[in-house]
Motif scaffolding. Structure first.
Motif, short mmCIF file in Angstrom:
data_model
loop_
_atom_site.label_atom_id
_atom_site.label_comp_id
_atom_site.label_asym_id
_atom_site.label_seq_id
_atom_site.Cartn_x
_atom_site.Cartn_y
_atom_site.Cartn_z
N MET A 11 15.16 -7.56 -3.13
CA MET A 11 14.63 -7.33 -4.48
C MET A 11 14.18 -8.65 -5.08
N ALA A 12 13.28 -8.58 -6.01
CA ALA A 12 12.75 -9.79 -6.65
C ALA A 12 13.87 -10.63 -7.25
N LEU A 13 13.73 -11.94 -7.16
CA LEU A 13 14.76 -12.85 -7.65
C LEU A 13 15.03 -12.69 -9.15
N ASP A 14 14.01 -12.34 -9.90
CA ASP A 14 14.18 -12.26 -11.36
C ASP A 14 14.56 -10.85 -11.84
N ARG A 15 14.80 -9.95 -10.91
CA ARG A 15 15.16 -8.58 -11.30
C ARG A 15 16.65 -8.50 -11.60
N PRO A 16 17.02 -7.96 -12.77
CA PRO A 16 18.45 -7.75 -13.04
C PRO A 16 18.99 -6.69 -12.07
N LEU A 17 20.18 -6.94 -11.55
CA LEU A 17 20.76 -6.04 -10.55
C LEU A 17 22.02 -5.37 -11.08
N SER A 18 22.17 -4.11 -10.73
CA SER A 18 23.43 -3.42 -11.00
C SER A 18 24.47 -3.98 -10.02
N PRO A 19 25.76 -3.76 -10.27
CA PRO A 19 26.76 -4.24 -9.31
C PRO A 19 26.52 -3.71 -7.89
N GLU A 20 26.13 -2.46 -7.76
CA GLU A 20 25.88 -1.91 -6.43
C GLU A 20 24.69 -2.58 -5.76
N GLU A 21 23.62 -2.81 -6.52
CA GLU A 21 22.45 -3.50 -5.96
C GLU A 21 22.80 -4.94 -5.57
N ARG A 22 23.64 -5.59 -6.37
CA ARG A 22 24.04 -6.97 -6.06
C ARG A 22 24.84 -7.02 -4.76
N VAL A 23 25.76 -6.07 -4.59
CA VAL A 23 26.54 -6.01 -3.35
C VAL A 23 25.62 -5.75 -2.16
N SER A 24 24.67 -4.86 -2.33
CA SER A 24 23.72 -4.58 -1.25
C SER A 24 22.94 -5.84 -0.88
N GLU A 25 22.49 -6.59 -1.90
CA GLU A 25 21.77 -7.85 -1.64
C GLU A 25 22.66 -8.85 -0.91
N LEU A 26 23.93 -8.95 -1.35
CA LEU A 26 24.85 -9.88 -0.69
C LEU A 26 25.08 -9.48 0.77
N CYS A 27 25.27 -8.19 1.02
CA CYS A 27 25.49 -7.72 2.40
C CYS A 27 24.27 -7.98 3.28
N ASN A 28 23.08 -7.71 2.73
CA ASN A 28 21.87 -7.94 3.51
C ASN A 28 21.65 -9.43 3.77
#
Length: 196
Positions: free
Chosen positions: A105-122
């Motif tokens: 996801m774009a660096l400047d996009r605010p992320l929900s906790p679930e989206e943040r975890v998904s980004e961290l895992c990826n």
């Protein structure tokens, strides 16, 4: 004889010798064998050589210039000179591999906790792929440098790449023209705690 883990070094000087495509493909294949969260395999690689390499270097240079006046990463300004040195390393390497997270996801996009975890895992998954690639390069007699300075030119490089997702890193590949010594590592007792 040392294993690739013990022998791997960050190479910043390369011989002026083209790489056979089969070696580049072997390095990328090693990356594709890495473990990934939920087996998402969140990686896509672009091998840049020839005239496209010149375009890539110019685009990154433009991003570094823009970063000085309109920074995406103002807190990282002290590291810009290092990024300029990295650009010079990229210029002499025969191949630059760009590692993209197609699910990113774009660096400047605010992320929900679930989206943040998904980004961290990826990101962890792509990190495992990059390490596999660095070790495979070592085993094949190649040098590599894992590069994160591309974030200084994130918008410019992402637009130039024109592929879905987010650029996460780059890796130079080539026959090494140096044999740097191992850099100091923290002692095991500094990094490992046992709870029994």
């Amino acid at each position: 004889m040392n294993s690739p883990i013990q022998s791997r070094r960050s190479i910043r000087r390369y011989q002026d010798t083209p790489l056979p495509p089969a070696l580049v493909e072997a390095v990328v294949q090693a990356g594709a064998l890495a473990p990934s969260s939920k087996n998402r395999q969140p990686w896509y690689f672009v091998a840049v050589t020839g005239s496209s390499k010149g375009e890539l270097l110019e685009v990154m240079s433009q991003g570094l210039i823009r970063e000085r006046s309109a920074p995406l990463l103002p807190g990282s300004a002290p590291f810009l000179s290092g990024a300029e040195h990295t650009l010079a390393v990229m210029a002499q390497a025969p191949v630059i591999l760009l590692a993209v997270n197609p699910l990113g996801m774009a660096l400047d996009r605010p992320l929900s906790p679930e989206e943040r975890v998904s980004e961290l895992c990826n990101t962890q998954s792509l990190g495992a792929a990059m390490e596999n690639m660095a070790l495979a390069a070592t085993e094949l007699g190649l040098g590599s440098l894992w590069i994160c300075d591309t974030f200084f030119a994130q918008a410019e490089l992402t637009a130039w790449l024109d592929v879905p997702g987010q650029l996460l890193a780059a890796m130079t590949l080539g026959y090494p023209a140096e044999e740097p010594p191992a850099r100091p590592r923290k002692a095991l007792e500094e990094i490992l705690e046992w709870k029994t």
